[in-house]
Enzyme design. Structure first.
Site, PDB file in Angstrom:
ATOM      1  N   ASN A   1       0.845  -1.198   0.000  1.00 45.63           N
ATOM      2  CA  ASN A   1       0.000   0.000   0.000  1.00 45.63           C
ATOM      3  C   ASN A   1       0.878   1.244   0.000  1.00 45.63           C
ATOM      4  O   ASN A   1       1.321   1.704   1.050  1.00 45.63           O
ATOM      5  CB  ASN A   1      -0.929  -0.013   1.212  1.00 45.63           C
ATOM      6  CG  ASN A   1      -1.899   1.153   1.192  1.00 45.63           C
ATOM      7  OD1 ASN A   1      -1.777   2.069   0.401  1.00 45.63           O
ATOM      8  ND2 ASN A   1      -2.884   1.112   2.077  1.00 45.63           N
TER       9      ASN A   1
ATOM     10  N   CYS B   1      -2.281   5.402   0.386  1.00 42.97           N
ATOM     11  CA  CYS B   1      -3.197   6.115   1.274  1.00 42.97           C
ATOM     12  C   CYS B   1      -2.772   7.566   1.451  1.00 42.97           C
ATOM     13  O   CYS B   1      -1.635   7.837   1.852  1.00 42.97           O
ATOM     14  CB  CYS B   1      -3.260   5.425   2.642  1.00 42.97           C
ATOM     15  SG  CYS B   1      -4.329   3.975   2.650  1.00 42.97           S
TER      16      CYS B   1
ATOM     17  N   ASN C   1      -5.253   4.195  -6.043  1.00 39.60           N
ATOM     18  CA  ASN C   1      -5.688   4.389  -4.670  1.00 39.60           C
ATOM     19  C   ASN C   1      -6.497   5.684  -4.623  1.00 39.60           C
ATOM     20  O   ASN C   1      -6.746   6.311  -5.651  1.00 39.60           O
ATOM     21  CB  ASN C   1      -4.475   4.440  -3.735  1.00 39.60           C
ATOM     22  CG  ASN C   1      -4.787   3.944  -2.340  1.00 39.60           C
ATOM     23  OD1 ASN C   1      -5.795   4.323  -1.753  1.00 39.60           O
ATOM     24  ND2 ASN C   1      -3.929   3.096  -1.805  1.00 39.60           N
TER      25      ASN C   1
ATOM     26  N   CYS D   1     -20.982  23.893 -37.193  1.00 34.14           N
ATOM     27  CA  CYS D   1     -20.678  22.739 -36.315  1.00 34.14           C
ATOM     28  C   CYS D   1     -19.226  22.298 -36.465  1.00 34.14           C
ATOM     29  O   CYS D   1     -18.751  22.053 -37.577  1.00 34.14           O
ATOM     30  CB  CYS D   1     -21.612  21.578 -36.660  1.00 34.14           C
ATOM     31  SG  CYS D   1     -21.341  20.099 -35.658  1.00 34.14           S
TER      32      CYS D   1
ATOM     33  N   CYS E   1     -27.657  15.748 -24.205  1.00 36.52           N
ATOM     34  CA  CYS E   1     -29.014  15.380 -24.615  1.00 36.52           C
ATOM     35  C   CYS E   1     -29.586  14.329 -23.662  1.00 36.52           C
ATOM     36  O   CYS E   1     -28.953  13.306 -23.402  1.00 36.52           O
ATOM     37  CB  CYS E   1     -29.001  14.824 -26.040  1.00 36.52           C
ATOM     38  SG  CYS E   1     -30.648  14.315 -26.618  1.00 36.52           S
TER      39      CYS E   1
END
Length: 435
Positions: free
Chosen positions: A135, A138, A203, A381, A391
């Site tokens: 680990n 954390c 994590n 566009c 939408c």
């Protein structure tokens, strides 16, 4: 029938769904319930040296809600196991004995001291556990002891501790990476250089969940005070997928086995992580919100998906999406798409027009022949996908690729099928071949 079984570093499990190291894997009763519900494996809640750490006896968790009261983000300030080390080890041994077909990985976090790592590894090995997860992630608590993200943010520590662990155990070693870093590839490379068999990520992310505007304190609070915690849940999935993809496509770490963590709440989430190269997925928040039986929906959904697509095993689509992830400067700038609104399913809400008019390119008309009618103005566009994204009716607004021979109404350029990226573009003063 799709085969969901996994073989991750030689650790076999009936499906790829593992519970992540967290409160759901803190003790024997929880893990037994999880296995009985159908989870393929667990990563036991992080163990440390005795005396055990002390957790706050007050609010440890906080949530971010959607407007319909679904949990989309979860924050915790809980530390590693606050129970004696031997108590945890005895329970791990009993559970592994009774569920030999399930993956049992033990998360560990001790100070940056080779003897401390050697001692705890030997004790874990005696339980019959299948592997260990280091680990290094954390983000809160115990940095003063050289643990958690205080280690995970220093590649030299990652490599050194991984080397120690590979020296002192025959169990597979998985390194859990912190997202609280600029470039996740750097710690992943360090883990690989140290001999890690795999990395798991992500994590939790440093976070403050909110402010109580009546008391003017951060939220939640313990005795009038609060602390930043670790953020997880559905909202972090895009961050996790990006970091997984970065490691999967980095030449220095390509092929390094990955265990995906971060917002896995459905079979679809899991399939996305697998498509990005993960061998297993780890789940925490979804189990804490819906209970252990959610894994049954995840397994059936993933199995149905695989049957529909013709995938017999997870390996048939593992990593299939990785080659599609590129740096921006490699994208084809000659590719053109335009939005299209399906009139038969449009509910005339006007949201597409409002957001395009206010925040984008004024590319959606709101009226036609004096009547309320929403239609794309292709001359404006740019194919940004904003209208598709907001939408409320799925499939009503889609994107259409302009075909060879068509003319882009916005630029007047005829689509010729050629490809041109930024490294070659004439507007780039540092383009390839530019003196």
């Amino acid at each position: 029938m799709a085969d969901l079984s996994t073989d991750f570093l030689g650790i076999k499990s009936p499906n790829p769904f593992w519970l992540a190291s967290a409160p759901p894997t803190d003790k024997e009763i929880n893990v037994r319930r999880a296995f009985e519900a159908g989870w393929g494996g667990v990563v036991w809640k992080t163990l440390g040296e005795d005396p055990p750490v002390v957790n706050v006896n007050g609010p440890r968790y906080a949530t971010l809600w959607s407007q319909d009261r679904r949990v989309i983000g979860f924050n915790n300030i809980e530390l590693i196991s606050d129970r004696p080390l031997q108590t945890n080890l005895d329970e791990i041994a009993r559970v592994k004995r009774d569920f030999p077909d399930r993956a049992m990985v033990v998360s560990l976090m001790v100070p940056v001291n080779e003897l401390a790592w050697r001692n705890i590894l030997a004790r874990v090995a005696d339980t019959g556990a299948d592997g260990v997860e280091l680990n290094f992630g954390c983000p809160h608590g115990m940095s003063e002891r050289g643990m958690g993200s205080a280690v995970g943010q220093v590649p030299e520590y990652i490599q050194q501790i991984t080397e120690w662990c590979k020296t002192h155990t025959k169990m597979p070693v998985i390194v859990k990476l912190t997202p609280n870093i600029t470039d996740v590839r750097i710690p992943a490379r360090a883990a690989k250089a140290g001999g890690a068999d795999a990395v798991s990520l992500i994590n939790t992310i440093n976070s403050v969940m909110g402010v109580d505007l009546d008391r003017m304190t951060m939220s939640p609070v313990t005795d009038g005070w609060g602390s930043h915690g670790g953020y997880c849940g559905p909202a972090v999935k895009p961050i996790a997928l990006n970091m997984v993809a970065e490691i999967a496509r980095d030449p220095a770490t390509a092929g390094l086995p990955l265990s995906g963590i971060g917002g896995v709440s459905t079979w679809r989430d899991a399939a996305e992580f697998i498509a990005m190269g993960c061998g297993t997925v780890q789940v925490c928040t979804a189990a804490m919100v819906y209970g252990f039986k959610i894994v049954q929906d995840m397994c059936s959904g993933l199995s149905n998906f695989m049957d529909e697509k013709g995938y017999r095993t997870l390996d048939d689509f593992r990593g299939r999406a990785v080659p599609t992830v590129k740096n921006w400067n490699q994208l084809n700038l000659n590719h053109v798409e335009k939005a299209v609104i399906a009139q038969d399913s449009c509910i005339q809400c006007g949201r597409c027009h409002v957001v395009c008019e206010d925040t984008s390119h004024q590319a959606i008309w709101a009226t036609k022949d004096g009547q309320r009618h929403f239609e794309v103005n292709e001359a404006e566009c740019v194919g940004c996908n904003l209208c598709v994204s907001i939408c409320p009716v799925p499939g009503t607004i889609t994107m259409r690729k302009l075909q060879v021979g068509e003319t882009d109404a916005r630029t007047g350029r005829v689509i010729d099928g050629s490809s041109l990226n930024w490294t070659e573009h004439p507007n780039n003063p540092m383009r390839v071949g530019c003196a």
